[in-house]
Write a protein that holds these residues in place. Structure first.
Motif, PDB file in Angstrom:
ATOM      1  N   ALA A  60      -2.998   5.593  -6.661  1.00 22.31           N
ATOM      2  CA  ALA A  60      -3.768   4.658  -6.701  1.00 22.31           C
ATOM      3  C   ALA A  60      -2.188   3.399  -6.065  1.00 22.31           C
ATOM      4  N   MET A  61      -1.417   3.358  -6.441  1.00 25.62           N
ATOM      5  CA  MET A  61      -0.478   2.039  -5.998  1.00 25.62           C
ATOM      6  C   MET A  61      -0.269   2.606  -4.262  1.00 25.62           C
ATOM      7  N   VAL A  62      -0.025   4.504  -4.445  1.00 25.04           N
ATOM      8  CA  VAL A  62       0.595   4.804  -2.540  1.00 25.04           C
ATOM      9  C   VAL A  62      -1.039   3.812  -1.782  1.00 25.04           C
ATOM     10  N   ILE A  63      -2.112   4.699  -2.344  1.00 24.59           N
ATOM     11  CA  ILE A  63      -3.436   4.389  -1.587  1.00 24.59           C
ATOM     12  C   ILE A  63      -3.714   2.876  -1.012  1.00 24.59           C
ATOM     13  N   SER A  64      -3.658   2.314  -2.365  1.00 20.78           N
ATOM     14  CA  SER A  64      -3.672   0.420  -1.805  1.00 20.78           C
ATOM     15  C   SER A  64      -2.188  -0.422  -0.499  1.00 20.78           C
ATOM     16  N   ALA A  65      -1.233   0.616  -1.007  1.00 19.16           N
ATOM     17  CA  ALA A  65       0.205   0.306  -0.144  1.00 19.16           C
ATOM     18  C   ALA A  65      -0.053   0.397   1.597  1.00 19.16           C
ATOM     19  N   VAL A  66      -0.976   1.926   1.156  1.00 22.17           N
ATOM     20  CA  VAL A  66      -1.329   2.587   2.628  1.00 22.17           C
ATOM     21  C   VAL A  66      -2.253   1.207   3.134  1.00 22.17           C
ATOM     22  N   GLU A  67      -4.378   1.594   2.423  1.00 28.80           N
ATOM     23  CA  GLU A  67      -4.897   0.799   3.164  1.00 28.80           C
ATOM     24  C   GLU A  67      -5.425  -0.059   3.638  1.00 28.80           C
TER      25      GLU A  67
END
Length: 109
Positions: free
Chosen positions: A63-70
């Motif tokens: 979730a952290m990586v997805i939100s940082a990229v999305e």
């Protein structure tokens, strides 16, 4: 994971985003920048995250990586499409309703 470690990682990721933005401002056409795949930056950030964990357990990494990229992906695509949500959704391969939900999720609507 300890809150201080998670905060340090988020700060480092934000610092990296600011450095990328400064590079883009200095060279808007990215002509002088060496082409580095996005996956290399993501891998580097994740490796840094694991290195900073030390003895702590990783939690919520996906979730952290997805939100940082999305979020920046959505912002850049909206800019690219002239804020036309239909064009942005098509470029992203999403339905317009899914795009609208994501924009709302990140406070971009």
């Amino acid at each position: 994971m300890e809150t201080s470690n998670k905060s340090a990682v988020i700060i480092n990721l934000e610092r990296r985003e600011m450095e990328s933005a400064e590079l883009a401002d200095a060279d808007p056409d990215h002509k002088s920048a060496t082409a580095v795949p996005l996956s290399a930056y993501v891998r580097q950030a994740i490796d840094l995250y694991f290195a900073q964990l030390k003895d702590s357990e990783a939690e919520g990494l996906h979730a952290m990586v997805i939100s940082a990229v999305e979020k920046p992906l959505l912002e850049a695509t909206l800019t690219y499409s002239g804020h036309n949500q239909t064009k942005a959704a098509k470029a992203l391969g999403l339905s317009r309703s899914t795009l609208r939900k994501k924009l709302e999720q990140y406070g971009l609507s």
